[in-house]
Design a protein around this motif. Structure first.
Motif, PDB file in Angstrom:
ATOM      1  N   PRO A 137       0.867  -1.012   0.069  1.00  0.00           N
ATOM      2  CA  PRO A 137       0.002   0.264  -0.060  1.00  0.00           C
ATOM      3  C   PRO A 137       0.919   1.121   0.007  1.00  0.00           C
ATOM      4  O   PRO A 137       2.102   1.448   0.171  1.00  0.00           O
ATOM      5  CB  PRO A 137      -0.859  -0.227   1.232  1.00  0.00           C
ATOM      6  CG  PRO A 137       0.151  -1.031   2.108  1.00  0.00           C
ATOM      7  CD  PRO A 137       0.787  -1.953   1.255  1.00  0.00           C
ATOM      8  N   LEU A 138       0.425   2.376  -0.288  1.00  0.00           N
ATOM      9  CA  LEU A 138       0.924   3.764  -0.192  1.00  0.00           C
ATOM     10  C   LEU A 138       0.089   4.862   0.419  1.00  0.00           C
ATOM     11  O   LEU A 138      -0.981   4.784   0.341  1.00  0.00           O
ATOM     12  CB  LEU A 138       1.065   3.997  -1.790  1.00  0.00           C
ATOM     13  CG  LEU A 138       1.901   5.393  -2.101  1.00  0.00           C
ATOM     14  CD1 LEU A 138       3.069   5.578  -1.471  1.00  0.00           C
ATOM     15  CD2 LEU A 138       1.512   5.992  -3.629  1.00  0.00           C
ATOM     16  N   VAL A 139       0.726   5.669   1.071  1.00  0.00           N
ATOM     17  CA  VAL A 139       0.288   6.804   1.762  1.00  0.00           C
ATOM     18  C   VAL A 139       1.307   8.047   1.786  1.00  0.00           C
ATOM     19  O   VAL A 139       2.286   7.743   2.133  1.00  0.00           O
ATOM     20  CB  VAL A 139       0.110   6.637   3.198  1.00  0.00           C
ATOM     21  CG1 VAL A 139      -0.443   7.867   4.011  1.00  0.00           C
ATOM     22  CG2 VAL A 139      -1.025   5.408   3.490  1.00  0.00           C
ATOM     23  N   ALA A 140       1.132   9.005   0.838  1.00  0.00           N
ATOM     24  CA  ALA A 140       2.267   9.743   0.523  1.00  0.00           C
ATOM     25  C   ALA A 140       1.519  11.343   0.333  1.00  0.00           C
ATOM     26  O   ALA A 140       0.137  11.249  -0.023  1.00  0.00           O
ATOM     27  CB  ALA A 140       2.752   9.432  -0.566  1.00  0.00           C
ATOM     28  N   VAL A 141       2.233  12.347   0.477  1.00  0.00           N
ATOM     29  CA  VAL A 141       1.733  13.568   0.776  1.00  0.00           C
ATOM     30  C   VAL A 141       1.675  13.868  -1.098  1.00  0.00           C
ATOM     31  O   VAL A 141       2.687  13.788  -1.471  1.00  0.00           O
ATOM     32  CB  VAL A 141       2.601  14.673   1.326  1.00  0.00           C
ATOM     33  CG1 VAL A 141       1.876  16.126   0.850  1.00  0.00           C
ATOM     34  CG2 VAL A 141       2.354  14.472   2.844  1.00  0.00           C
ATOM     35  N   SER A 142       0.502  14.252  -1.447  1.00  0.00           N
ATOM     36  CA  SER A 142       0.411  14.475  -2.918  1.00  0.00           C
ATOM     37  C   SER A 142       0.076  15.831  -3.363  1.00  0.00           C
ATOM     38  O   SER A 142       0.297  16.456  -4.465  1.00  0.00           O
ATOM     39  CB  SER A 142      -0.842  13.551  -3.607  1.00  0.00           C
ATOM     40  OG  SER A 142      -1.980  13.976  -2.986  1.00  0.00           O
ATOM     41  N   GLU A 143      -0.148  16.598  -2.336  1.00  0.00           N
ATOM     42  CA  GLU A 143      -0.443  18.222  -2.870  1.00  0.00           C
ATOM     43  C   GLU A 143      -0.724  19.125  -1.504  1.00  0.00           C
ATOM     44  O   GLU A 143      -1.118  18.509  -0.391  1.00  0.00           O
ATOM     45  CB  GLU A 143      -1.937  18.223  -3.380  1.00  0.00           C
ATOM     46  CG  GLU A 143      -2.322  19.565  -3.874  1.00  0.00           C
ATOM     47  CD  GLU A 143      -3.595  19.479  -4.416  1.00  0.00           C
ATOM     48  OE1 GLU A 143      -3.998  20.734  -5.267  1.00  0.00           O
ATOM     49  OE2 GLU A 143      -4.442  18.664  -4.442  1.00  0.00           O
ATOM     50  N   LEU A 144      -0.022  20.189  -1.710  1.00  0.00           N
ATOM     51  CA  LEU A 144      -0.203  21.220  -0.693  1.00  0.00           C
ATOM     52  C   LEU A 144      -1.446  22.069  -1.359  1.00  0.00           C
ATOM     53  O   LEU A 144      -1.168  23.164  -1.754  1.00  0.00           O
ATOM     54  CB  LEU A 144       0.976  21.967  -0.451  1.00  0.00           C
ATOM     55  CG  LEU A 144       2.137  21.057   0.250  1.00  0.00           C
ATOM     56  CD1 LEU A 144       3.445  22.051   0.459  1.00  0.00           C
ATOM     57  CD2 LEU A 144       1.852  20.415   1.388  1.00  0.00           C
ATOM     58  N   GLY A 145      -2.572  21.910  -0.692  1.00  0.00           N
ATOM     59  CA  GLY A 145      -4.026  22.507  -1.451  1.00  0.00           C
ATOM     60  C   GLY A 145      -4.012  23.906  -0.723  1.00  0.00           C
ATOM     61  O   GLY A 145      -3.312  24.428   0.234  1.00  0.00           O
TER      62      GLY A 145
END
Length: 279
Positions: free
Chosen positions: A214-222
């Protein structure tokens, strides 16, 4: 008084009648034998295609086509035996076939698309697909339409030509499927803690697979949140249960650990200088 038939007078008529009788008998034999041969070849085609595992709908269609084509040949041979000129008849038949083909071009296009679907098998009955503008489980494939049932148990009948004219997405032809979620947390929340909580939700879900990982990663600084991409692999038949169950578990886990899920906000600031000017 005995009837007397003069051979010189009536002989040619007897010969003519005998000739027509022989022609009629020959034509009848050609038709009956030819029809039986056509049916036999159609049955042989059916059995051969069934033996090699060809789809039942396509098998019946091709077997019927073989029988009809051979029957047309038999009828032409029968008419020829009767002395009927078949050239003009074939021209009329061809013109009629062209007219019917133009009138039924959309229907024939659906038949052609059905043959493509049944030969190349982009999906089969029971698969969950996105095709022809519909998304759901394939219930049946016929020569003209494909019946698709969405998750809300409606029935959508899609023309086969519409399916082959666009992209076909088959969600069932792989044993595993990936669940994707985007989860946002507040800028003031602990990022590392939130990441551990999200990983914990995936680990605690019995439907998720360890491989692929599985993967958990920061994808965007909204604008108002830090967004994580959360991905986990599950068995294809468990996809929707895992999809909705994981969403609920994520919300409960973030709440239990004091991590906020922000929503868009707008701050309005009044300029006192402009208010005084208006007064």
């Amino acid at each position: 008084m005995e009837a007397y038939l003069d051979p010189d007078t009536y002989g040619p008529y007897f010969d003519l009648a005998l000739g027509y009788a022989l022609q009629l008998l020959g034509a009848l034999l050609i038709f009956l034998i030819g029809k039986r041969v056509a049916r036999a070849l159609g049955n042989v085609t059916n059995k051969a295609m069934t033996k090699y595992g060809v789809d039942e709908t396509l098998t019946k269609f091709i077997a019927s086509s073989v029988y009809v084509a051979l029957l047309v040949v038999v009828i032409m041979a029968t008419l020829g035996q009767l002395g009927i000129e078949t050239t003009s008849f074939m021209a009329i038949l061809g013109a009629a076939g062209l007219a019917v083909g133009l009138a039924l071009k959309d229907t024939l296009a659906n038949v052609g698309a059905a043959v493509i679907i049944l030969i190349f098998r982009p999906f089969k009955v029971g698969d969950f697909v996105e095709a022809g503008g519909a998304t759901g489980t394939v219930e049946s494939i016929s020569l003209f339409t494909t019946t698709i049932s969405p998750v809300d148990n409606r029935t959508i009948i899609v023309p086969n030509s519409a399916i082959t004219a666009g992209n076909i997405v088959n969600f069932s032809n792989k044993a595993q499927r990936r669940v994707d979620h985007v989860v946002g947390i507040g800028y003031n929340d602990d990022l590392k803690k939130a990441k551990e909580v999200l990983y914990g939700v995936i680990r605690d879900d019995p439907r998720t697979l360890a491989d692929p990982a599985p993967l958990v990663a920061v994808s965007e600084l909204g604008d108002s949140s830090v967004n994580f991409t959360v991905r986990a692999w599950v068995k294809s038949e468990e996809y929707w249960d895992a999809y909705f169950g994981m969403l609920e578990s994520i919300k409960l886990a973030l709440d239990a650990n004091g991590i906020s899920i922000p929503y868009p906000q707008m701050d309005v600031h009044m300029d006192p200088t402009k208010e005084e000017t208006n007064d």
